[in-house]
Scaffold this motif. Structure first.
Motif, PDB file in Angstrom:
ATOM      1  N   ALA A 251       0.841  -1.201   0.000  1.00 43.20           N
ATOM      2  CA  ALA A 251       0.000   0.000   0.000  1.00 43.20           C
ATOM      3  C   ALA A 251       0.877   1.253   0.000  1.00 43.20           C
ATOM      4  CB  ALA A 251      -0.911  -0.007   1.224  1.00 43.20           C
ATOM      5  N   PRO A 252       0.383   2.360  -0.529  1.00 43.53           N
ATOM      6  CA  PRO A 252       1.190   3.591  -0.558  1.00 43.53           C
ATOM      7  C   PRO A 252       1.707   4.018   0.816  1.00 43.53           C
ATOM      8  CG  PRO A 252      -0.768   3.842  -1.935  1.00 43.53           C
ATOM      9  CD  PRO A 252      -0.905   2.525  -1.225  1.00 43.53           C
ATOM     10  N   TYR A 253       0.876   3.845   1.845  1.00 46.34           N
ATOM     11  CA  TYR A 253       1.319   4.257   3.182  1.00 46.34           C
ATOM     12  C   TYR A 253       2.475   3.380   3.652  1.00 46.34           C
ATOM     13  CZ  TYR A 253       0.505   6.450   7.762  1.00 46.34           C
ATOM     14  OH  TYR A 253       0.611   7.184   8.919  1.00 46.34           O
TER      15      TYR A 253
ATOM     16  N   TYR B 112       4.537   1.909   1.681  1.00 46.76           N
ATOM     17  CA  TYR B 112       5.662   2.349   0.843  1.00 46.76           C
ATOM     18  C   TYR B 112       6.365   3.555   1.477  1.00 46.76           C
ATOM     19  CZ  TYR B 112       8.121   3.881  -3.408  1.00 46.76           C
ATOM     20  OH  TYR B 112       9.076   4.262  -4.321  1.00 46.76           O
TER      21      TYR B 112
END
Lengths: 339, 339
Positions: free
Chosen positions: A158-160, A162
């Motif tokens: 997930a972007p978070y 990342y």
């Protein structure tokens, strides 16, 4: 270590990677527990998590453990970059190629089929990066995986998650030992900085508010930070850590060639009994990411989301010295294996 | 900067600190907006947040802003360590003394009374470290503070918040420019590492999942991290940053001599109309910490907890270019000022 190593090596030869590069003389280190039965249908695959080697995770295995080696033949394949399987620290390759979970699963699949003749997995079980490998197994080999337990893991980074890894990497590479894109010696301050970054992300607000570190015998917050986190990554080669962080950040089942970037299609390929078991207070493998996935597991034999009710954040899924969360895991896995 | 500075200096002389040390020739930089009325009852005090100077926070002030300078006389006192008030970078003191919020409020109090003859504050308003100063004002000068808006702040630094700051400090001090306990030059890699640590903590899971950085004109996640975070702390002296992080970590209204470590007593001393306004997705000033405080504000004229319904994490309380959260703040403050 003295004497013989406690693990085996699968020599995979020159391996074509997802990136298109060829990895020369690639090595997969693995260890087995228990005995393979004659039907070869009692196999559990248990891939490793970030920076872990099989000795770090085998505590889960035992007659009274979450994974029972008196009934099952359990295989721990060490993830590339962990210092036992092919890694920057042991490969002698100057510029280590970009490896993915897809590549790791391909070599693990060869280990199972070529060395053991295994065509069916009773369970793939993994925590964290191990959970992401578990997801890849279920999507890439749906006919082979009967059950999959994704513990604090996700189908893609997930972007978070990342961004968390960006901060851990920036803390590690801020060290003067990082020069021209690689570590030329041990980054003492960098290891500590990365450990302190992890301390906040891996545990939860409630863990610190309620001083749950006392349960593990620490006498103060500083004592916990120093003894539990400041040196936790120093036992690993720093270039190895960067390699594994890269695998993690690129992790995405839909990026496998079979799925052409289509996450719905990749999740729809899964046929196993799926158990998604995030930590209720995990901050980087967030429950909401598993929630989004759950509705897309349309062809799974069954799919359930059972968050671990714990203040131990990401570590709820790796409950060393944490009997409550360990009991939860054990009961969930027993129920899954009964399906 | 060209020409005259846009702020004033209050020369506080030699100031006895909470620690027992004497700070020689301590300076408080401040700026005022609007006009003090003859009754001197239209004063808003607006202390600064971590690493901020008044130029960074005055955007909130204006006829259509959250704080209206056509009706109110607004004073921004720059917090010690921010590079304008006494700080490692401008004081010429080799070993900068340990400063606390208690010390900051004491000098701000002298500024108000000695320079302006102000004995009553219509409102103290602060975000983040400014919110912690606001709490100190309300507890230490209950007869003087009519209203207090604590925006993404708390009465004391929660353990989780403390751990976050440990990670930011470790990232900054991992730089080779940090030698023997202080920075001897600009920590280029350290600034970047600290920025990347902040990027994860200051914003929320949903902010990154929904790519809300696009609303501010960034074209990719990396673009956002590079342009918004990698250099955000480079404009400040690194020793100044460490000083302010220390003030933050030691922040605790109950540690003020008047309260002897008793948090219930410190919160019970507050008589103002209290508005606690955390960000609903703030990770270091967690809503739960304000919830714990709310029940102990037993002598406040009124006390409400109104989380900002936002995915902007800690930045919900500093909504530059974020009209939705700004409108929420404006309406809440208007209602508070009407009490």
């Amino acid at each position: 270590m003295t004497g013989q190593p406690d693990y085996e090596i699968f020599e995979a030869g020159d391996v074509p990677l997802q990136s298109g590069a060829i990895f020369p003389a690639m090595k997969l280190a693995y260890k087995t527990y228990g005995a393979l039965n004659s039907a070869k249908d009692n196999v559990i695959l248990y891939p490793t998590s970030f920076s872990a080697q099989h000795v770090d995770t085998e505590w889960l295995i035992g007659p009274d453990g979450v994974l029972d080696s008196t009934r099952y033949f359990i295989i721990i394949p060490n993830l590339f970059g962990n210092g036992l399987s092919s890694s920057p620290s042991n490969s002698g390759i100057g510029s280590f190629p970009e490896v993915t979970y897809h590549d790791a699963i391909a070599v693990q699949h060869r280990l199972l089929t070529e060395r053991f003749g295994i065509t069916r997995l009773a369970l793939v079980y993994g925590w964290s990066m191990g959970g992401m490998q578990t997801y890849h197994w279920a999507a890439l080999h749906p006919a082979m995986v009967a059950r999959a337990a994704v513990v604090c893991g996700s189908a893609r980074c997930a972007p978070y998650n990342y961004v968390f890894l960006e901060s851990a990497k920036a803390a590690l590479t801020g060290d003067p030992a990082f020069r021209d894109g690689r570590f030329v010696e041990k980054p003492v301050a960098g290891y500590r900085a990365m450990g302190r970054v992890y301390a906040g992300w891996a545990m939860s607000h409630g863990f610190y508010r309620d001083e749950l570190w006392r349960e593990a015998g620490f006498t103060s917050l500083e004592d916990y930070l120093v003894r539990n986190w400041d040196t936790t990554f120093a036992r690993r080669d720093a270039n190895d850590l960067l390699t594994q962080a890269g695998i993690w950040q690129r992790g995405d089942i839909s990026a496998c060639p079979a799925f052409g970037g289509d996450l719905d299609r990749a999740l729809g390929a899964i046929k196993a009994h799926m158990l998604l078991m995030p930590g209720a207070t995990d901050r980087y493998f967030d429950v909401r990411d598993n929630e989004d996935e759950l509705g897309k597991l349309v062809n799974a034999k069954s799919a359930v989301l059972h968050p671990i009710p714990s203040l131990h954040g990401h570590r709820a899924g790796n409950p060393v010295n944490n009997p409550r969360d360990q009991a939860f895991l054990k009961a969930e896995i027993a129920a899954l294996l009964d399906k």
